[in-house]
Write a protein that holds these residues in place. Structure first.
Motif, PDB file in Angstrom:
ATOM      1  N   ILE A   1       7.755   2.844   9.248  1.00 28.03           N
ATOM      2  CA  ILE A   1       7.812   4.093   8.364  1.00 28.03           C
ATOM      3  C   ILE A   1       8.920   3.788   7.093  1.00 28.03           C
ATOM      4  CG2 ILE A   1       8.685   6.472   8.261  1.00 28.03           C
ATOM      5  CD1 ILE A   1       7.895   6.624  11.210  1.00 28.03           C
ATOM      6  N   GLU A   2       8.436   3.881   6.099  1.00 28.22           N
ATOM      7  CA  GLU A   2       9.034   3.592   4.653  1.00 28.22           C
ATOM      8  C   GLU A   2       9.463   4.973   3.986  1.00 28.22           C
ATOM      9  OE1 GLU A   2       6.991   0.090   2.851  1.00 28.22           O
ATOM     10  OE2 GLU A   2       5.462   0.957   4.250  1.00 28.22           O
TER      11      GLU A   2
ATOM     12  N   PHE B   1       0.778  -1.152  -0.073  1.00 27.53           N
ATOM     13  CA  PHE B   1       0.080  -0.201  -0.005  1.00 27.53           C
ATOM     14  C   PHE B   1       0.779   1.179  -0.163  1.00 27.53           C
ATOM     15  CE2 PHE B   1      -0.110  -1.975   4.371  1.00 27.53           C
ATOM     16  CZ  PHE B   1       0.829  -0.850   4.897  1.00 27.53           C
ATOM     17  N   LYS B   2       0.192   2.400  -0.350  1.00 22.80           N
ATOM     18  CA  LYS B   2       1.178   3.578  -0.657  1.00 22.80           C
ATOM     19  C   LYS B   2       1.263   4.284   0.799  1.00 22.80           C
ATOM     20  CE  LYS B   2      -1.042   4.558  -5.187  1.00 22.80           C
ATOM     21  NZ  LYS B   2      -1.889   5.471  -5.910  1.00 22.80           N
ATOM     22  N   ARG B   3       0.773   4.234   1.870  1.00 21.54           N
ATOM     23  CA  ARG B   3       0.873   4.944   3.159  1.00 21.54           C
ATOM     24  C   ARG B   3       2.522   4.853   3.440  1.00 21.54           C
ATOM     25  NH1 ARG B   3      -3.570   2.452   4.291  1.00 21.54           N
ATOM     26  NH2 ARG B   3      -2.285   1.149   5.953  1.00 21.54           N
ATOM     27  N   PHE B   4       3.107   5.794   3.718  1.00 22.12           N
ATOM     28  CA  PHE B   4       4.570   5.826   4.240  1.00 22.12           C
ATOM     29  C   PHE B   4       4.656   5.079   5.701  1.00 22.12           C
ATOM     30  CE2 PHE B   4       3.703   9.948   5.410  1.00 22.12           C
ATOM     31  CZ  PHE B   4       4.312  10.222   6.584  1.00 22.12           C
ATOM     32  N   HIS B   5       3.635   5.531   6.481  1.00 19.48           N
ATOM     33  CA  HIS B   5       3.487   4.929   7.960  1.00 19.48           C
ATOM     34  C   HIS B   5       2.356   4.051   8.298  1.00 19.48           C
ATOM     35  CE1 HIS B   5       2.701   6.638  12.554  1.00 19.48           C
ATOM     36  NE2 HIS B   5       3.664   5.505  12.481  1.00 19.48           N
ATOM     37  N   SER B   6       2.601   3.032   8.827  1.00 22.56           N
ATOM     38  CA  SER B   6       1.719   1.913   9.116  1.00 22.56           C
ATOM     39  C   SER B   6       1.902   1.517  10.467  1.00 22.56           C
ATOM     40  CB  SER B   6       1.651   0.970   7.983  1.00 22.56           C
ATOM     41  OG  SER B   6       2.928   0.258   8.207  1.00 22.56           O
ATOM     42  N   SER B   7       0.788   1.063  11.069  1.00 20.66           N
ATOM     43  CA  SER B   7       0.694   0.816  12.428  1.00 20.66           C
ATOM     44  C   SER B   7      -0.168  -0.487  12.680  1.00 20.66           C
ATOM     45  CB  SER B   7       0.372   1.752  13.259  1.00 20.66           C
ATOM     46  OG  SER B   7      -0.896   2.276  13.439  1.00 20.66           O
ATOM     47  N   PHE B   8       0.328  -1.480  13.435  1.00 18.95           N
ATOM     48  CA  PHE B   8      -0.658  -2.695  13.713  1.00 18.95           C
ATOM     49  C   PHE B   8      -0.819  -2.775  15.208  1.00 18.95           C
ATOM     50  CE2 PHE B   8       1.763  -2.744   9.621  1.00 18.95           C
ATOM     51  CZ  PHE B   8       1.035  -3.354   8.752  1.00 18.95           C
ATOM     52  N   ARG B   9      -2.073  -3.519  15.357  1.00 18.42           N
ATOM     53  CA  ARG B   9      -2.243  -3.981  16.786  1.00 18.42           C
ATOM     54  C   ARG B   9      -3.312  -5.165  16.390  1.00 18.42           C
ATOM     55  NH1 ARG B   9      -4.594   0.822  20.045  1.00 18.42           N
ATOM     56  NH2 ARG B   9      -5.448   1.709  18.068  1.00 18.42           N
TER      57      ARG B   9
ATOM     58  N   THR C   1       5.983  11.607  -0.872  1.00 15.73           N
ATOM     59  CA  THR C   1       4.528  12.264  -0.476  1.00 15.73           C
ATOM     60  C   THR C   1       4.512  13.771  -0.386  1.00 15.73           C
ATOM     61  OG1 THR C   1       4.285  10.352   0.873  1.00 15.73           O
ATOM     62  CG2 THR C   1       3.189  12.214   1.743  1.00 15.73           C
ATOM     63  N   ALA C   2       3.671  14.482  -0.545  1.00 11.63           N
ATOM     64  CA  ALA C   2       3.637  16.038  -0.592  1.00 11.63           C
ATOM     65  C   ALA C   2       3.980  16.257   0.995  1.00 11.63           C
ATOM     66  CB  ALA C   2       2.246  16.594  -0.915  1.00 11.63           C
ATOM     67  N   LYS C   3       4.801  17.036   1.013  1.00 16.06           N
ATOM     68  CA  LYS C   3       5.324  17.603   2.305  1.00 16.06           C
ATOM     69  C   LYS C   3       4.513  18.549   3.034  1.00 16.06           C
ATOM     70  CE  LYS C   3       8.573  14.633   1.677  1.00 16.06           C
ATOM     71  NZ  LYS C   3       8.380  14.473   0.321  1.00 16.06           N
TER      72      LYS C   3
END
Length: 304
Positions: free
Chosen positions: A160-161, A131-139, A168-170
């Motif tokens: 964090i990728e 997926f495109k999100r650069f920051h992912s979290s899992f629980r 990504t637009a900053k």
């Protein structure tokens, strides 16, 4: 600012910036940004765990991990690790170390209710997920219930990728964007100055980085760590290249997996990527690797 700005993502330098008692304000600011904590939820205080990794033994350990560990005032354990190259084991590696930290939060014979909530954060210079999100979290969630039912928040994993963040637009009003730009050794000087003017914590951390950049002992250990990581990554790359060349010579994808632990699926993918780079036709790649059309199309998209 120093004429030579050391790489903040070098794990040794990262520890010197965030993993020492005197740098805890920088660590608090970075963690609040990564975890998205605001208002009363923000981390107000923490204790940086004893850092016994910065001696010569660990600096020269080519495959060792130099991480930053802390415990918040309300007893949450946090571990941050920098990973610059993809060793194909990131998810299991994260689970292993997070589980060790979680299990080690009580002494033998202690009560399970005394186990401390554990958060593991990985900052990576490679893509891990599709997926495109650069920051992912899992629980831990029940995966059939809607809305999803949270089993426990005892363990939380963040990834964090950087390659995804790069496109990504900053938004400089976002503290996470500011910190990730600061950590990037390629940040333009004009933008770095803007970050410093906007964020007092980043200013303080940049001043420490400038001081580290002028310290002879720090420079010596920094160079030793850079050399150790380069040597390790080169050796891993050579090993993979040998497998690829053997596979191509034998005309079958299975040839590249000899002496490697990744398994046939990853070996086939690597062979296919190499053949794509060499301009070999799709029909030949499909025949030699045994990949399906769909699998090859996926690899082609990932390479764009």
């Amino acid at each position: 600012m120093a004429s030579r700005r050391l790489k903040p993502k070098n794990d040794f330098i990262f520890q010197r910036l965030f993993g020492e008692p005197e740098t805890k304000s920088s660590l608090i600011s970075l963690l609040n940004a990564i975890l998205g904590l605001t208002g009363n939820e923000r981390i107000a205080d923490l204790t940086v765990m004893e850092n016994k990794q910065l001696d010569k033994q660990f600096i020269d350990d080519k495959s060792g991990r130099l991480d930053v560990r802390a415990e918040t005032a309300d007893g949450v354990l946090i571990d941050i690790e920098i990973q610059l190259s993809n060793q194909r084991n990131m998810v299991r590696r994260t689970l292993f170390y997070a589980s060790k930290l979680y299990a080690g939060s009580i002494k033998a014979g202690g009560k399970y209710e005394n186990l401390k909530r554990t958060v593991a954060i990985n900052i990576m210079d490679f893509k891990l997920f599709e997926f495109k999100r650069f920051h992912s979290s899992f629980r831990f969630y029940e995966d059939q219930e809607e809305p999803k039912y949270l089993l426990t928040d005892a363990m939380e994993l963040h990834f964090i990728e950087y390659p995804k963040f790069a496109v990504t637009a900053k938004d400089l009003n976002d503290p996470l964007h500011r910190w990730l730009l600061f950590l990037d050794e390629k940040v333009p000087e004009t933008q770095l100055k803007e970050l410093i003017n906007m964020d007092a914590d980043i200013q303080k951390t940049e001043e420490r980085l400038a001081w580290l950049s002028s310290d002879e002992e720090t420079l010596r250990l920094y160079e030793a760590r850079e050399e150790a990581l380069i040597e390790y990554n080169s050796r891993m790359s050579e090993s993979r290249q040998e497998g690829l060349e053997q596979g191509i010579a034998e005309g079958r994808a299975e040839g590249i997996v000899e002496g490697r632990a990744e398994g046939k699926a990853e070996a086939k993918a690597e062979l296919a990527c190499k053949m794509l780079e060499e301009g070999i036709g799709r029909d030949v790649i499909l025949k030699l690797t045994g990949l399906t059309e769909k699998e090859l199309e996926k690899l082609e998209k990932e390479k764009k």
